[in-house]
Scaffold this motif. Structure first.
Motif, PDB file in Angstrom:
ATOM      1  N   HIS A  73      43.003  30.129  42.026  1.00 59.01           N
ATOM      2  CA  HIS A  73      43.361  29.393  40.879  1.00 59.01           C
ATOM      3  C   HIS A  73      44.628  29.288  40.965  1.00 59.01           C
ATOM      4  CE1 HIS A  73      39.327  28.716  39.741  1.00 59.01           C
ATOM      5  NE2 HIS A  73      38.953  30.107  39.639  1.00 59.01           N
ATOM      6  N   CYS A  84      40.107  33.389  43.306  1.00 60.32           N
ATOM      7  CA  CYS A  84      38.659  33.274  42.373  1.00 60.32           C
ATOM      8  C   CYS A  84      37.620  34.269  42.699  1.00 60.32           C
ATOM      9  CB  CYS A  84      38.115  31.911  42.828  1.00 60.32           C
ATOM     10  SG  CYS A  84      36.463  31.436  41.718  1.00 60.32           S
ATOM     11  N   SER A  85      37.030  34.696  41.509  1.00 59.54           N
ATOM     12  CA  SER A  85      36.205  35.887  41.532  1.00 59.54           C
ATOM     13  C   SER A  85      34.819  35.380  42.377  1.00 59.54           C
ATOM     14  CB  SER A  85      35.879  36.244  40.168  1.00 59.54           C
ATOM     15  OG  SER A  85      35.400  35.458  39.409  1.00 59.54           O
ATOM     16  N   HIS A  86      34.479  34.100  42.129  1.00 56.73           N
ATOM     17  CA  HIS A  86      33.240  33.664  43.207  1.00 56.73           C
ATOM     18  C   HIS A  86      33.712  32.315  43.766  1.00 56.73           C
ATOM     19  CE1 HIS A  86      32.403  30.856  39.710  1.00 56.73           C
ATOM     20  NE2 HIS A  86      33.057  31.881  39.283  1.00 56.73           N
ATOM     21  N   HIS A  91      34.395  25.310  38.855  1.00 57.07           N
ATOM     22  CA  HIS A  91      33.685  25.868  37.665  1.00 57.07           C
ATOM     23  C   HIS A  91      34.464  25.746  36.383  1.00 57.07           C
ATOM     24  CE1 HIS A  91      35.936  29.307  38.424  1.00 57.07           C
ATOM     25  NE2 HIS A  91      35.539  29.376  39.653  1.00 57.07           N
ATOM     26  N   GLU A 106      39.092  36.790  34.976  1.00 53.61           N
ATOM     27  CA  GLU A 106      38.563  35.377  35.009  1.00 53.61           C
ATOM     28  C   GLU A 106      37.103  35.157  34.235  1.00 53.61           C
ATOM     29  OE1 GLU A 106      38.191  33.837  38.833  1.00 53.61           O
ATOM     30  OE2 GLU A 106      37.148  31.883  38.255  1.00 53.61           O
ATOM     31  N   ASN A 108      34.055  32.392  33.004  1.00 55.21           N
ATOM     32  CA  ASN A 108      33.512  31.050  33.595  1.00 55.21           C
ATOM     33  C   ASN A 108      32.547  30.671  32.500  1.00 55.21           C
ATOM     34  OD1 ASN A 108      33.661  32.977  36.450  1.00 55.21           O
ATOM     35  ND2 ASN A 108      35.228  31.093  36.280  1.00 55.21           N
TER      36      ASN A 108
HETATM   37 ZN   LIG Z   1      37.036  31.172  39.965  1.00 53.51          ZN
END
Ligand SMILES: [Zn+2]
Ligand SMILES: [Zn+2]
Length: 142
Positions: A73, A84-86, A91, A106, A108
């Motif tokens: 990001h 990005c964490s996932h 998203h 982060e 979401n």
């Molecule tokens: Zn992310």
């Protein structure tokens, strides 16, 4: 030793039919190993330790690729980037940025995102780019 996330990213690129070049993989790994926000300049410095010929356009092209494929990001208020964490999908995103230790949380939360979009709709406003970033102090720094 390659980063465990790299194997996942390689798979995603394969199934999306996009070229994950060595330099892109290198920048990906640097981002994956870094906790929190990192600037393009900091990435360039790290990259130059292994590739002395690396130039700013090299980094920006790699970052654009990683952004397009939803691996990282952009943090607008810091002019920096975040793993990005996932990663791998698009998203809703809200960021909590600690100004003391530079940790970035982060979130979401699609409810926050939807509420914001609904408000914009009520004003007949068409959103083309949405940035929800909060600065403050994290629980470790309080
Ligand atoms: Zn992310
Ligand atoms: Zn902190």
């Amino acid at each position: 030793m390659s980063h465990p996330l790299l194997a996942r990213a390689i798979d995603i690129c394969k199934s999306n039919n996009v070229r994950f070049t060595p330099i892109r993989q290198q920048v990906f790994t640097l981002m994956a190993e870094h906790k929190g926000a990192i600037t393009a300049y900091e990435l360039l410095e790290q990259l130059q330790r292994t590739d002395s010929k690396a130039k700013p356009p090299t980094i920006y092209r790699a970052l654009d690729f990683l952004l397009e494929n939803h691996f990282i990001h952009r943090i607008e208020s810091l002019n920096a980037y975040l793993m990005c964490s996932h990663f791998g999908c698009e998203h809703a995103m809200q960021l909590l940025i600690c100004d003391s230790c530079k940790t970035v949380v982060e979130l979401n939360d699609s409810l926050i995102d939807d509420a914001f979009s609904t408000k914009a709709d009520q004003f007949g406003f068409k959103i083309t780019n949405k940035v929800l970033e909060a600065h403050g102090v994290c629980n470790q720094c309080l």
